[in-house]
Every structure is written in C-alpha cells, then in structure tokens.
Design an enzyme around this catalytic site. Structure first.
Site, PDB file in Angstrom:
ATOM      1  N   ASN A 128       0.579  -1.464  -0.081  1.00  0.00           N
ATOM      2  CA  ASN A 128       0.088  -0.073   0.134  1.00  0.00           C
ATOM      3  C   ASN A 128       0.846   1.228   0.135  1.00  0.00           C
ATOM      4  O   ASN A 128       0.481   2.382  -0.675  1.00  0.00           O
ATOM      5  CB  ASN A 128      -0.812   0.107   1.362  1.00  0.00           C
ATOM      6  CG  ASN A 128      -2.139   0.055   1.213  1.00  0.00           C
ATOM      7  OD1 ASN A 128      -2.621   0.208   0.057  1.00  0.00           O
ATOM      8  ND2 ASN A 128      -2.667  -0.040   2.221  1.00  0.00           N
ATOM      9  N   THR A 178      22.620 -14.934 -25.162  1.00  0.00           N
ATOM     10  CA  THR A 178      21.309 -14.529 -25.653  1.00  0.00           C
ATOM     11  C   THR A 178      21.213 -14.621 -27.091  1.00  0.00           C
ATOM     12  O   THR A 178      21.862 -13.964 -27.738  1.00  0.00           O
ATOM     13  CB  THR A 178      20.973 -13.268 -24.930  1.00  0.00           C
ATOM     14  OG1 THR A 178      21.478 -13.155 -23.563  1.00  0.00           O
ATOM     15  CG2 THR A 178      19.299 -13.210 -24.879  1.00  0.00           C
ATOM     16  N   LYS A 180      20.175 -13.855 -30.472  1.00  0.00           N
ATOM     17  CA  LYS A 180      19.798 -12.550 -31.442  1.00  0.00           C
ATOM     18  C   LYS A 180      19.484 -12.825 -32.658  1.00  0.00           C
ATOM     19  O   LYS A 180      20.238 -13.844 -33.405  1.00  0.00           O
ATOM     20  CB  LYS A 180      20.698 -11.558 -31.260  1.00  0.00           C
ATOM     21  CG  LYS A 180      21.220 -11.379 -29.611  1.00  0.00           C
ATOM     22  CD  LYS A 180      20.015 -10.449 -28.953  1.00  0.00           C
ATOM     23  CE  LYS A 180      20.455 -10.202 -27.295  1.00  0.00           C
ATOM     24  NZ  LYS A 180      19.509  -9.561 -26.641  1.00  0.00           N
ATOM     25  N   LYS A 182      16.397 -10.935 -30.941  1.00  0.00           N
ATOM     26  CA  LYS A 182      15.215 -11.770 -30.057  1.00  0.00           C
ATOM     27  C   LYS A 182      14.048 -12.372 -30.438  1.00  0.00           C
ATOM     28  O   LYS A 182      13.536 -13.356 -30.025  1.00  0.00           O
ATOM     29  CB  LYS A 182      14.727 -10.524 -28.907  1.00  0.00           C
ATOM     30  CG  LYS A 182      15.841  -9.615 -28.329  1.00  0.00           C
ATOM     31  CD  LYS A 182      15.220  -9.106 -27.070  1.00  0.00           C
ATOM     32  CE  LYS A 182      15.450  -7.506 -27.235  1.00  0.00           C
ATOM     33  NZ  LYS A 182      15.452  -7.015 -25.776  1.00  0.00           N
ATOM     34  N   LYS A 206      20.847 -19.184 -24.554  1.00  0.00           N
ATOM     35  CA  LYS A 206      19.676 -18.591 -23.774  1.00  0.00           C
ATOM     36  C   LYS A 206      18.576 -18.039 -24.686  1.00  0.00           C
ATOM     37  O   LYS A 206      18.922 -17.240 -25.738  1.00  0.00           O
ATOM     38  CB  LYS A 206      20.069 -17.496 -22.840  1.00  0.00           C
ATOM     39  CG  LYS A 206      19.193 -16.743 -22.165  1.00  0.00           C
ATOM     40  CD  LYS A 206      19.725 -15.873 -21.203  1.00  0.00           C
ATOM     41  CE  LYS A 206      18.725 -14.827 -20.586  1.00  0.00           C
ATOM     42  NZ  LYS A 206      17.781 -14.432 -21.410  1.00  0.00           N
ATOM     43  N   ASP A 208      15.857 -15.304 -25.083  1.00  0.00           N
ATOM     44  CA  ASP A 208      15.370 -13.912 -24.384  1.00  0.00           C
ATOM     45  C   ASP A 208      14.235 -13.681 -23.936  1.00  0.00           C
ATOM     46  O   ASP A 208      13.425 -14.462 -23.881  1.00  0.00           O
ATOM     47  CB  ASP A 208      15.706 -12.673 -25.648  1.00  0.00           C
ATOM     48  CG  ASP A 208      16.338 -11.546 -25.217  1.00  0.00           C
ATOM     49  OD1 ASP A 208      16.450 -11.400 -23.792  1.00  0.00           O
ATOM     50  OD2 ASP A 208      17.152 -10.850 -25.885  1.00  0.00           O
ATOM     51  N   GLU A 209      14.195 -12.578 -23.206  1.00  0.00           N
ATOM     52  CA  GLU A 209      12.895 -12.366 -22.197  1.00  0.00           C
ATOM     53  C   GLU A 209      11.725 -12.645 -22.981  1.00  0.00           C
ATOM     54  O   GLU A 209      10.758 -13.017 -22.303  1.00  0.00           O
ATOM     55  CB  GLU A 209      13.219 -11.038 -21.381  1.00  0.00           C
ATOM     56  CG  GLU A 209      12.924  -9.971 -22.145  1.00  0.00           C
ATOM     57  CD  GLU A 209      14.249  -9.487 -22.857  1.00  0.00           C
ATOM     58  OE1 GLU A 209      15.218  -9.963 -22.862  1.00  0.00           O
ATOM     59  OE2 GLU A 209      14.009  -8.442 -23.856  1.00  0.00           O
ATOM     60  N   HIS A 298      15.379 -14.666 -15.438  1.00  0.00           N
ATOM     61  CA  HIS A 298      15.741 -13.499 -16.233  1.00  0.00           C
ATOM     62  C   HIS A 298      14.759 -12.376 -15.548  1.00  0.00           C
ATOM     63  O   HIS A 298      13.723 -12.552 -15.389  1.00  0.00           O
ATOM     64  CB  HIS A 298      15.282 -13.509 -17.711  1.00  0.00           C
ATOM     65  CG  HIS A 298      15.825 -12.397 -18.612  1.00  0.00           C
ATOM     66  ND1 HIS A 298      16.752 -12.646 -19.541  1.00  0.00           N
ATOM     67  CD2 HIS A 298      15.500 -11.274 -18.481  1.00  0.00           C
ATOM     68  CE1 HIS A 298      17.036 -11.404 -20.246  1.00  0.00           C
ATOM     69  NE2 HIS A 298      16.048 -10.753 -19.503  1.00  0.00           N
ATOM     70  N   ARG A 299      15.348 -11.498 -14.945  1.00  0.00           N
ATOM     71  CA  ARG A 299      14.826 -10.446 -14.340  1.00  0.00           C
ATOM     72  C   ARG A 299      14.262  -9.224 -14.983  1.00  0.00           C
ATOM     73  O   ARG A 299      13.907  -7.968 -14.749  1.00  0.00           O
ATOM     74  CB  ARG A 299      15.939  -9.527 -13.179  1.00  0.00           C
ATOM     75  CG  ARG A 299      16.986  -8.695 -13.906  1.00  0.00           C
ATOM     76  CD  ARG A 299      17.967  -8.254 -13.051  1.00  0.00           C
ATOM     77  NE  ARG A 299      19.090  -7.490 -13.787  1.00  0.00           N
ATOM     78  CZ  ARG A 299      19.894  -6.689 -13.208  1.00  0.00           C
ATOM     79  NH1 ARG A 299      19.523  -6.295 -11.946  1.00  0.00           N
ATOM     80  NH2 ARG A 299      20.881  -6.021 -13.945  1.00  0.00           N
ATOM     81  N   HIS A 331      19.906 -12.762 -13.139  1.00  0.00           N
ATOM     82  CA  HIS A 331      20.391 -11.853 -13.754  1.00  0.00           C
ATOM     83  C   HIS A 331      20.747 -10.613 -12.677  1.00  0.00           C
ATOM     84  O   HIS A 331      19.891 -10.376 -11.913  1.00  0.00           O
ATOM     85  CB  HIS A 331      19.675 -11.239 -14.673  1.00  0.00           C
ATOM     86  CG  HIS A 331      19.789 -12.037 -16.012  1.00  0.00           C
ATOM     87  ND1 HIS A 331      19.792 -11.337 -17.284  1.00  0.00           N
ATOM     88  CD2 HIS A 331      19.477 -13.220 -16.098  1.00  0.00           C
ATOM     89  CE1 HIS A 331      19.903 -12.252 -18.168  1.00  0.00           C
ATOM     90  NE2 HIS A 331      19.383 -13.309 -17.630  1.00  0.00           N
ATOM     91  N   LYS A 338      25.835  -2.363 -21.192  1.00  0.00           N
ATOM     92  CA  LYS A 338      24.875  -1.157 -21.792  1.00  0.00           C
ATOM     93  C   LYS A 338      23.695  -1.071 -20.837  1.00  0.00           C
ATOM     94  O   LYS A 338      23.081   0.130 -20.781  1.00  0.00           O
ATOM     95  CB  LYS A 338      24.148  -1.856 -22.993  1.00  0.00           C
ATOM     96  CG  LYS A 338      23.071  -3.147 -22.694  1.00  0.00           C
ATOM     97  CD  LYS A 338      22.456  -3.585 -23.874  1.00  0.00           C
ATOM     98  CE  LYS A 338      21.571  -4.801 -23.671  1.00  0.00           C
ATOM     99  NZ  LYS A 338      21.142  -5.404 -25.005  1.00  0.00           N
ATOM    100  N   SER A 383      24.770  -9.989 -17.744  1.00  0.00           N
ATOM    101  CA  SER A 383      24.305  -9.947 -18.904  1.00  0.00           C
ATOM    102  C   SER A 383      23.941  -8.566 -19.529  1.00  0.00           C
ATOM    103  O   SER A 383      23.251  -7.983 -18.702  1.00  0.00           O
ATOM    104  CB  SER A 383      23.209 -11.052 -19.103  1.00  0.00           C
ATOM    105  OG  SER A 383      22.815 -11.118 -20.342  1.00  0.00           O
TER     106      SER A 383
HETATM  107  O1  LIG Z   1      19.229  -9.545 -23.841  1.00  0.00           O
HETATM  108  C1  LIG Z   1      19.870  -9.318 -23.057  1.00  0.00           C
HETATM  109  C2  LIG Z   1      21.448  -8.916 -23.180  1.00  0.00           C
HETATM  110  O2  LIG Z   1      21.795  -9.200 -24.659  1.00  0.00           O
HETATM  111  P1  LIG Z   1      23.413  -8.677 -24.977  1.00  0.00           P
HETATM  112  O3  LIG Z   1      24.233  -9.438 -24.424  1.00  0.00           O
HETATM  113  O4  LIG Z   1      23.268  -8.581 -26.714  1.00  0.00           O
HETATM  114  O5  LIG Z   1      23.300  -7.188 -24.723  1.00  0.00           O
HETATM  115  C3  LIG Z   1      19.128  -9.603 -21.500  1.00  0.00           C
HETATM  116  O6  LIG Z   1      17.992  -9.333 -21.778  1.00  0.00           O
HETATM  117  C4  LIG Z   1      20.015  -8.471 -20.647  1.00  0.00           C
HETATM  118  O7  LIG Z   1      20.804  -9.327 -19.852  1.00  0.00           O
HETATM  119  C5  LIG Z   1      18.802  -8.169 -19.622  1.00  0.00           C
HETATM  120  O8  LIG Z   1      19.506  -7.423 -18.657  1.00  0.00           O
HETATM  121  P2  LIG Z   1      19.845  -7.765 -17.110  1.00  0.00           P
HETATM  122  O9  LIG Z   1      20.687  -8.969 -17.227  1.00  0.00           O
HETATM  123  O10 LIG Z   1      20.541  -6.597 -16.356  1.00  0.00           O
HETATM  124  O11 LIG Z   1      18.479  -8.221 -16.412  1.00  0.00           O
HETATM  125 MG   LIG Z   2      17.269  -9.469 -23.544  1.00  0.00          MG
END
Ligand SMILES: O=C(COP(=O)(O)O)[C@H](O)[C@H](O)COP(=O)(O)O
Ligand SMILES: [Mg+2]
Length: 488
Positions: A128, A178, A180, A182, A206, A208-209, A298-299, A331, A338, A383
């Site tokens: 709350n 990851t 790509k 994605k 991996k 991706d999210e 994956h967060r 993660h 980045k 990552s």
């Molecule tokens: O796709 C990627 C990284 O791809 P790349 O290696 O091409 O940049 C992930 O989603 C990030 O790790 C998430 O961020 P975090 O790990 O901070 O949650």
């Molecule tokens: Mg990602």
C-alpha cells in the site's frame, strides 16, 4: 521503572481508541526505544516526505500502512494483540547529502507473515505504502529476514555448487549467450544459432526475455530445434551443454506444460521471466526441485521499480526474495555493459546471491547482516552489452562464480557465431590463467587479451570490432556511503 512517554504519544486507552483520526505515531507506529528482536523482519525504507510532513510521522505512517494501520482509529484493534502486531519505526536518519530524504528503520513481528510466501511478504511491505499521499516517494532499500523465517523457504532448487557438479565445470566463470535477434527467427534457424554458440565453446545459450510462442516460432518448435542443437554440440565437444528454454507463458498451466516438455527432451535448465510473479516463481521452483532442473531467472521488468534511487524496491531486496523463492540463476548486472549498474552496488547483489552470511557493507549498499542458514547459493548472471574486451574487468569484479553472457558480443562477431564463442572462451581462459599465475588482471588485462589474440584470429577480430564501444553514463543507483566511478 516506567519509561518516559514521548511527547505526543497517547497512552491513555480511552483517548487512544476513541473514534477519529490520530497521527500514526500517536497510534503506536513509532517507538524510539524499540530494540529489534532476532525474530523480527527489519526493513530500511528511503522516504521523501511531502513538504511540511514531519519525518518521524512519515516513518510511522510507513510502519503503519505496511502492517496493521488504516487512516483512522478502529476499535477492532482491541480484539487483537495490537501492541505487538504493530510494526514499529524506531529510527529516522537524514540521507547523507540528499536534503529531504530520510532513512526510516522499521521492525515487524514475525507473526505478521505467512511462512514460505514471498507473495505475502511483498503484499505487506510494498503493498500500500508506496502510493501513500503524505510521501512524495518511498523505496525499500534493504531487508533483514530473520532465521526463523528464512528456514520456511526452500531456496534454489539446485544451487551453484550442485550446478557445477552436474555440468562438470570448475574453476572459471561459465559462458553464455542470448540468442539474437530476440524475435523473428524460425525454429530451424534458431537451433542453428544454439549449435554454433555451444560448439564454439559456450556452456549455455539462452532464450531472450520476450520469446514465448509467437507466430513465427511456436514454443514446441523452438524447444525441439534448440535441443537438437544442444545435443549435437554436446556430442561434438564432449562437454555438458545447456540452453535456457523460456517456459514463461500466459498461465501456470502453460508454464508447466512447457517445463514438462523441456524435461522430456532432456534439457538441464528452464527459464522464467520475473514478470510471471512471485507465486508462479515459487511454483516453478517446486517443480524444478522435484525434477532436478536448473531454474534460470531473467529479471525482465525489474528496472521499472528498481532503477530510480528515490522510489521503488532496490534490486538487493529483489535478489534476497528471489534466493528465498528458489531460483538457480539470477541476472544481477554487469557494471560494465549497456545496462544500469554502479560497480559496488552491483557487487552487493552478487554477495546476496553467493554469501553464506552477508555482512553489513554500506559501500555496497548492504545495510543488514543476513544469515542464509545454509540455503543454496544462486549463480549470478552478468548479461547486457558486454564483449570479450571487458573480460579482465568482469573477472576482477565478479570472480569465478558467475555466468558471463555475451549476446550481441557472440552473435555479432564478423566471422560468425562460432567465432564469437571462440573469442569469448579464449579470452576467458587466458584471463583465468593470468589471474591464477598471480598477474594483476585489472591493470594488465588489455595486454593479456592482446597476447592471447596473437594466436586466436576470432579474438583478434572481436577486440578490433568492439574496441571503441563504451556506455559511460552516470549511474542512477549508487551507494550513499561511497562514490565509485562507473566502468565504461
Ligand atoms: O538480452 C539481453 C542481453 O543481450 P546482449 O548481450 O546482446 O546485450 C538481456 O535481456 C539482458 O541481459 C537483460 O539485462 P539484465 O541482465 O541486466 O537483467
Ligand atoms: Mg534480453
């Protein structure tokens, strides 16, 4: 001897419980003399009261609204053991160097929480109070879970020690990537990326999210082709290989169905996104414990509430809850890539994942001691925008127990995915060897990489391709007790 009553605090039961509105501190949610019990849940909130709102009253309001209170006196309090059930704010300190912000220290009796339920803990502590009007902003900075409550959680299904044994990989960070792009690849092309990355020397690939079951590739096609790639790469290299199959789905039934299929195909690991929610995370952790499966977390989404320093929940709190809830990989940031991450703050998250006992470490944002009661350890995952040229920094910052994941930094290699994987594996092994020989990798890192690159064309090209990449921006979430320059 009776302790002196603080000004404004009402002890006369008739006045305290007569109908109407009292200040939260008058209702008993502030107690400067309170001595926290070993069994209490302790929380540190960063609060920014509205102009004119007293910091102590704001802290009391946080304690009140996150435990038993509402805005007015209710006589039904007297049907409960309300004096002990009330959370107590017991200390308020100005945040150093940030006028208008305060640290509010709050203690909660253990009876307020259901055993083994992060959903319940979060419903109280962040339920709350973050929308409460007298506060401009609030952030849960840190939490101390008492041993008695820690023991009601099962923790990581596998944990980093068992994971290494199952994978038969020791003495170095693990490597991943990851896939790509994605979104958009067909199953067969996706499987090729998996094979190439693993064959080149990565331990894991991996999903991706945001890859679930879209029209261009339904989840069963993905799982089939991914496992085809995993099995072929394992056969070709003689190493155990894995690929995190993202089982995130619209419903718990979908999630279980996908996890069952991953198991049937012989995968060692499944993946879920944070956005599936706490109860779903605990459910899939139970499933994984039963089926000896590693859970990769994956967060995805965390930045919406962890990133800004004045409002939300610190990722160190999320990491504690996720370890309790039961994930094996988490993660936790890169500090060099980045995405957001002050180096020492990020190291604090790693400690939460890997410590047996977390010590107070203000420079790393760790305010409390935390006894993990032998709970299994989470393997942190670095990552996000990293590449082989940063290997010395990554190894120096995070040590061996980490998965280093290079998505673009593998698949974007000019000579292809296998070459990208080779570059990362060679850079890693050269750096581990140099460290083990006693060299100062932080200082000598670039030279060590150049030397290794003399005998490895793919590494040479990787260093050349990404040599000018940097993400040198000020961090939005730094410690209030140390200043660390961000690492480009
Ligand atoms: O796709 C990627 C990284 O791809 P790349 O290696 O091409 O940049 C992930 O989603 C990030 O790790 C998430 O961020 P975090 O790990 O901070 O949650
Ligand atoms: Mg990602």
């Amino acid at each position: 001897m009776n302790k002196p009553v603080e000004e404004g605090v009402i002890t006369d039961a008739k006045k305290r419980y007569s109908a109407g509105v009292l200040k939260y501190r008058q209702m008993g949610y502030w107690d400067a003399d309170y001595i926290p019990k070993d069994t209490d849940v302790l929380c540190l909130f960063r609060i920014t009261p509205q102009d004119g709102v007293d910091a102590i009253e704001a802290a009391a309001a946080v304690a009140g609204e996150s435990s038993t209170a509402t805005w007015t006196v209710v006589w039904t309090d007297r049907l409960t053991a309300c004096d002990s059930y009330r959370a107590k704010a017991y200390k308020v300190d100005p945040v150093p160097g940030i006028p208008g912000q305060y640290f509010a220290w709050v203690a909660y009796d253990i009876i307020l929480f259901e055993e083994g339920s992060i959903a319940n803990i979060t419903a109280s502590l962040i339920g709350n109070v973050f929308s409460f009007k007298p506060l401009k902003a609030a952030r849960l900075e840190d939490i101390r879970m008492p041993v008695a409550l820690v023991k009601t959680f099962k923790g990581p299904p596998c944990g980093l020690v068992v994971e290494r044994e199952r994978l038969d990989k020791f003495g170095r960070p693990l490597l991943g990537a990851t896939t790509k792009p994605k979104l958009g690849l067909s199953g067969r092309n996706y499987g090729r990326v998996i094979y190439e990355g693993l064959k080149g020397g990565l331990d894991f690939m991996k999903d991706d999210e945001n890859i679930n079951s879209q029209p261009f590739m339904h989840w069963r096609d993905r799982f089939l082709y991914v496992m085809d790639g995993v099995n072929k790469a394992a056969a070709a290299t003689g190493e155990v290989k894995g690929s995190y199959l993202n089982v995130t789905g619209a419903t718990m039934e979908d999630i279980y169905e996908r996890a069952e299929f991953a198991k049937e195909l012989g995968s060692v690991v499944i993946m879920v996104d944070l956005i599936i929610g706490w109860s779903a995370i605990q459910s899939i952790a139970n499933w994984a414990r039963k089926h000896d499966m590693i859970v990769h977390m994956h967060r995805a989404g965390h930045g919406t509430y962890t990133r800004q320093k004045n409002h939300g929940v610190s990722f160190r709190v999320m990491a504690k809850w996720l370890r309790l809830a039961g994930v094996d990989h988490l993660h936790t940031g890169t500090a060099v890539g980045k995405l957001e991450g002050d180096p020492m703050t990020v190291q604090g998250y790693y400690n939460v994942c890997r410590d047996s006992y977390t010590r107070q470490d203000l420079a790393r944002g760790l305010f409390y001691e935390q006894d993990w009661c032998d709970m299994r350890k989470v393997m942190p995952v670095a990552s996000g925008g990293i590449h082989a040229g940063q290997m010395h920094q990554l190894l120096d910052l995070f040590g061996d127990d980490v998965i280093l994941q290079f998505g673009g930094g593998t698949i974007g290699h000019p000579d292809g995915i296998q070459a990208g994987a080779v570059a990362n594996r060679v850079a890693l092994e050269a750096m581990v060897k140099a460290r083990n020989e006693g060299r100062d990798i932080k200082q000598e890192g670039p030279r060590i990489l150049q030397q290794a690159a003399q005998f490895c064309g793919p590494l040479r090209q990787a260093l050349e391709t990404w040599k000018d990449v940097s993400f040198n921006y000020a961090s939005t979430d730094t410690s209030d007790f140390a200043t660390t320059p961000s690492v480009a």
